[in-house]
Design a protein around this motif. Structure first.
Motif, PDB file in Angstrom:
ATOM      1  N   GLU A   1       0.687  -1.341   0.257  1.00 20.89           N
ATOM      2  CA  GLU A   1       0.020   0.071  -0.264  1.00 20.89           C
ATOM      3  C   GLU A   1       1.010   1.154   0.409  1.00 20.89           C
ATOM      4  O   GLU A   1       1.747   1.204   1.072  1.00 20.89           O
ATOM      5  N   ILE A   2       0.161   2.356  -1.174  1.00 23.75           N
ATOM      6  CA  ILE A   2       1.507   3.270  -0.954  1.00 23.75           C
ATOM      7  C   ILE A   2       0.886   4.458  -0.207  1.00 23.75           C
ATOM      8  O   ILE A   2      -0.654   4.726  -0.682  1.00 23.75           O
ATOM      9  N   VAL A   3       1.343   5.374   0.094  1.00 24.27           N
ATOM     10  CA  VAL A   3       0.461   7.221  -0.016  1.00 24.27           C
ATOM     11  C   VAL A   3       1.459   7.690   0.026  1.00 24.27           C
ATOM     12  O   VAL A   3       2.794   7.549   0.876  1.00 24.27           O
ATOM     13  N   VAL A   4       1.055   9.360  -0.678  1.00 19.46           N
ATOM     14  CA  VAL A   4       2.583   9.731  -1.037  1.00 19.46           C
ATOM     15  C   VAL A   4       1.673  11.334   0.274  1.00 19.46           C
ATOM     16  O   VAL A   4       1.128  12.049   0.329  1.00 19.46           O
ATOM     17  N   LYS A   5       2.401  12.473   1.061  1.00 18.38           N
ATOM     18  CA  LYS A   5       2.544  13.041   1.451  1.00 18.38           C
ATOM     19  C   LYS A   5       3.340  14.255   1.114  1.00 18.38           C
ATOM     20  O   LYS A   5       4.318  13.762   0.410  1.00 18.38           O
ATOM     21  N   TYR A   6       2.557  15.671   1.496  1.00 15.50           N
ATOM     22  CA  TYR A   6       3.563  16.995   0.498  1.00 15.50           C
ATOM     23  C   TYR A   6       4.036  17.460   2.250  1.00 15.50           C
ATOM     24  O   TYR A   6       3.259  17.685   3.343  1.00 15.50           O
ATOM     25  N   GLU A   7       5.382  16.995   2.213  1.00 13.93           N
ATOM     26  CA  GLU A   7       5.669  17.588   3.197  1.00 13.93           C
ATOM     27  C   GLU A   7       6.019  18.981   3.398  1.00 13.93           C
ATOM     28  O   GLU A   7       6.961  19.241   2.533  1.00 13.93           O
ATOM     29  N   ASN A   8       5.402  19.710   3.995  1.00 16.34           N
ATOM     30  CA  ASN A   8       5.397  21.490   4.192  1.00 16.34           C
ATOM     31  C   ASN A   8       6.016  21.316   5.961  1.00 16.34           C
ATOM     32  O   ASN A   8       5.588  21.635   6.733  1.00 16.34           O
ATOM     33  N   GLN A   9       7.302  22.584   5.096  1.00 19.54           N
ATOM     34  CA  GLN A   9       7.486  23.481   6.542  1.00 19.54           C
ATOM     35  C   GLN A   9       6.340  24.261   7.360  1.00 19.54           C
ATOM     36  O   GLN A   9       6.772  24.611   8.408  1.00 19.54           O
ATOM     37  N   VAL A  10       5.641  24.609   6.556  1.00 19.16           N
ATOM     38  CA  VAL A  10       4.997  25.531   7.074  1.00 19.16           C
ATOM     39  C   VAL A  10       3.421  25.193   7.759  1.00 19.16           C
ATOM     40  O   VAL A  10       2.449  25.203   6.846  1.00 19.16           O
ATOM     41  N   GLU A  11       3.722  24.834   8.819  1.00 16.54           N
ATOM     42  CA  GLU A  11       2.975  24.447   9.632  1.00 16.54           C
ATOM     43  C   GLU A  11       1.201  25.275   9.438  1.00 16.54           C
ATOM     44  O   GLU A  11       0.765  25.140   9.127  1.00 16.54           O
TER      45      GLU A  11
ATOM     46  N   ILE B   1       6.129   2.773   5.941  1.00 19.71           N
ATOM     47  CA  ILE B   1       7.379   2.493   6.031  1.00 19.71           C
ATOM     48  C   ILE B   1       8.159   4.097   4.389  1.00 19.71           C
ATOM     49  O   ILE B   1       7.535   3.775   3.446  1.00 19.71           O
ATOM     50  N   ASP B   2       8.888   4.411   5.072  1.00 22.65           N
ATOM     51  CA  ASP B   2       9.477   5.677   4.504  1.00 22.65           C
ATOM     52  C   ASP B   2      10.214   4.704   2.873  1.00 22.65           C
ATOM     53  O   ASP B   2      11.145   4.926   3.416  1.00 22.65           O
ATOM     54  N   VAL B   3       9.503   5.047   1.782  1.00 21.49           N
ATOM     55  CA  VAL B   3      10.746   4.171   1.052  1.00 21.49           C
ATOM     56  C   VAL B   3      12.081   5.106   0.229  1.00 21.49           C
ATOM     57  O   VAL B   3      12.868   4.262  -0.175  1.00 21.49           O
ATOM     58  N   ARG B   4      11.851   5.911   0.566  1.00 19.07           N
ATOM     59  CA  ARG B   4      13.471   7.212   0.355  1.00 19.07           C
ATOM     60  C   ARG B   4      14.305   6.159   1.117  1.00 19.07           C
ATOM     61  O   ARG B   4      15.588   5.533   0.327  1.00 19.07           O
ATOM     62  N   THR B   5      13.967   6.676   2.267  1.00 23.78           N
ATOM     63  CA  THR B   5      14.877   6.016   3.382  1.00 23.78           C
ATOM     64  C   THR B   5      14.982   4.476   3.096  1.00 23.78           C
ATOM     65  O   THR B   5      16.205   3.987   3.554  1.00 23.78           O
ATOM     66  N   TYR B   6      14.115   3.317   3.633  1.00 22.68           N
ATOM     67  CA  TYR B   6      14.352   2.374   3.821  1.00 22.68           C
ATOM     68  C   TYR B   6      13.610   1.201   2.320  1.00 22.68           C
ATOM     69  O   TYR B   6      13.806  -0.341   3.163  1.00 22.68           O
ATOM     70  N   GLY B   7      13.488   2.026   1.988  1.00 23.35           N
ATOM     71  CA  GLY B   7      12.806   0.407   0.969  1.00 23.35           C
ATOM     72  C   GLY B   7      14.067   0.459  -0.272  1.00 23.35           C
ATOM     73  O   GLY B   7      14.938   0.568  -0.754  1.00 23.35           O
ATOM     74  N   SER B   8      13.839  -0.647  -0.333  1.00 23.39           N
ATOM     75  CA  SER B   8      14.932  -1.249  -1.699  1.00 23.39           C
ATOM     76  C   SER B   8      14.661  -0.861  -2.939  1.00 23.39           C
ATOM     77  O   SER B   8      13.618  -0.448  -2.853  1.00 23.39           O
ATOM     78  N   GLN B   9      15.851  -1.038  -3.875  1.00 24.79           N
ATOM     79  CA  GLN B   9      16.268  -0.258  -4.948  1.00 24.79           C
ATOM     80  C   GLN B   9      14.606  -0.603  -6.006  1.00 24.79           C
ATOM     81  O   GLN B   9      14.109  -0.167  -6.378  1.00 24.79           O
ATOM     82  N   GLY B  10      14.158  -1.856  -5.402  1.00 20.25           N
ATOM     83  CA  GLY B  10      13.104  -2.091  -6.376  1.00 20.25           C
ATOM     84  C   GLY B  10      11.423  -1.626  -5.852  1.00 20.25           C
ATOM     85  O   GLY B  10      10.745  -1.447  -6.672  1.00 20.25           O
ATOM     86  N   GLN B  11      11.505  -1.242  -4.713  1.00 18.94           N
ATOM     87  CA  GLN B  11      10.578  -0.623  -4.324  1.00 18.94           C
ATOM     88  C   GLN B  11      10.381   0.710  -4.842  1.00 18.94           C
ATOM     89  O   GLN B  11       9.141   1.361  -5.291  1.00 18.94           O
ATOM     90  N   GLN B  12      11.456   1.225  -4.238  1.00 17.41           N
ATOM     91  CA  GLN B  12      11.728   2.960  -4.763  1.00 17.41           C
ATOM     92  C   GLN B  12      11.248   3.416  -6.406  1.00 17.41           C
ATOM     93  O   GLN B  12      10.335   4.307  -7.005  1.00 17.41           O
ATOM     94  N   ARG B  13      11.638   2.587  -7.247  1.00 13.40           N
ATOM     95  CA  ARG B  13      11.540   2.242  -9.544  1.00 13.40           C
ATOM     96  C   ARG B  13      10.140   1.500  -9.357  1.00 13.40           C
ATOM     97  O   ARG B  13       9.133   2.733 -10.320  1.00 13.40           O
ATOM     98  N   THR B  14       9.268   0.733  -8.112  1.00 13.46           N
ATOM     99  CA  THR B  14       7.802   0.632  -8.344  1.00 13.46           C
ATOM    100  C   THR B  14       6.945   1.685  -8.071  1.00 13.46           C
ATOM    101  O   THR B  14       6.081   2.218  -8.230  1.00 13.46           O
TER     102      THR B  14
END
Length: 367
Positions: A220-230, A266-279
């Motif tokens: 399952e994937i979820v995309v979040k917009y990371e905004n510093q301005v709270e 899990i944050d796929v950028r930091t902890y995902g495998s290369q295959g997960q990142q590509r998918t």
């Protein structure tokens, strides 16, 4: 929406090219460094006024020539349009739509919605935040003229503010003028944040199903917009003022924001495998196509630059099945993968040393 034909004069390694296309899939094959990507680049340039490689105009002109021309015929909602681009060595490029010159290059955006997909895009997840912001900005600029205006205003004000922060170091009395820039920065910044957030929310609705199918229901994937301005951008900007003055740089705002991709929590950028990142990257591109279709009530033009050799057969088939209704331009070195997997190609071109030949035909007027 589909491109009917393309003409190139003295563009990159093409002296004189005239080629027509079909609404479905158009495949260019041939060895490396023959000019396949140059064709995709010229199409991208006709829709965005820029090279996807970040090349300057003079680098696009054939060696030894002073200028280059691109002419593209596009059918959009049953009306034919013509886009002309005139590239010059030492002057700004000239652009005309249907024979009428346009004043600003940005007026071209939205005329033709283009999605470019290259092996570099497969690393959008693991690369720096700048690439993910560029992805957001490029798509939103093609979809919304107002976003493009707000973004360019924001960038101008940001530059002025940063220059002022450097000047204050030498002329402290200028500190009072910061307020004026802060108010404008916040006005445009808030608009950018709001539009990006909405876009990511809409993307999220689409990407979940795509990713689930690509992973056989395992992820399952979820995309979040990371905004510093709270909350209050202006208040945060003022609270940070001493730090900004110290570093002579604006440390908060949409120019620092990012997107986060969570796969099974899990944050796929930091902890995902290369295959997960590509998918995840492939899901993102496919979701982008679907979202643009919904937004414009038409199909975008898709450019796939040597991306199929990077995907396994399951993902390749899924990608090609997903884009059957879209005009697609594909480059690759060999045809075996298409023949073996029985993937349908509507039109085939062989590219060699700046000449393009339609397969099954003799090259006549085409160089």
């Amino acid at each position: 929406m589909y491109i009917k034909s393309l003409e190139l004069k003295n563009y990159r390694n093409y002296e004189d090219l005239a080629v027509s296309f079909l609404p479905g899939s158009n495949l260019f094959y041939g060895n490396n460094a023959q000019g396949k990507t140059n064709i995709l680049e010229s199409i991208y340039l006709s829709g965005t006024s820029k090279s996807h490689r970040g090349s300057r105009d003079k680098e696009l002109i054939r060696f030894g020539e002073k200028e280059a021309h691109i002419r593209l015929f596009l059918e959009k909602k049953e009306i034919e349009h013509r886009i002309d681009i005139h590239l010059k060595k030492n002057k700004t490029k000239g652009i005309a739509i249907d024979g009428m010159p346009i004043r600003k290059s940005s007026d071209l955006l939205g005329m033709m919605n283009i999605i470019f997909f290259s092996p570099e895009d497969l690393s959008i997840i693991k690369n720096g935040p700048g690439e993910r912001r560029h992805f957001l900005d490029m798509e939103l600029c093609q979809l919304q003229k107002i976003y493009m205006y707000h973004l360019s205003q924001y960038n101008k004000i940001l530059k002025q503010r940063n220059q002022l922060l450097s000047q204050i170091y030498f002329e402290n009395q200028l500190i009072d003028t910061l307020d004026v820039w802060d108010i404008q920065l916040v006005e445009y910044g808030n608009s950018i944040i709001e539009k990006r957030q909405k876009f990511v929310n809409e993307l999220n609705d689409i990407i979940c199903n795509i990713h689930r199918k690509l992973t056989g229901g395992k992820e399952e994937i979820v995309v979040k917009y990371e905004n510093q301005v709270e909350e209050d951008f202006l208040r945060q900007l003022r609270q940070r003022r001493d730090t900004d003055l110290k570093y002579k740089n604006t440390g908060i705002g949409p120019h620092r924001d990012d997107m986060k991709f969570m796969v099974n929590g899990i944050d796929v950028r930091t902890y995902g495998s290369q295959g997960q990142q590509r998918t995840a990257a492939l899901s993102l591109k496919l979701a982008e196509i679907e979202l643009v279709k919904r937004k414009i009530g038409d199909t975008p033009i898709l450019l796939l630059d040597d991306v199929l050799s990077e995907l396994d057969s399951t993902r390749k088939r899924y990608l090609l099945d997903s884009i059957k209704q879209i005009q697609t331009f594909i480059t690759c070195t060999g045809l075996e993968e298409f023949v073996n997997s029985q993937l349908s190609i509507d039109q085939l071109f062989y590219v060699k040393e700046g000449s393009v030949r339609k397969e099954g035909q003799e090259a006549d007027h085409e160089h």
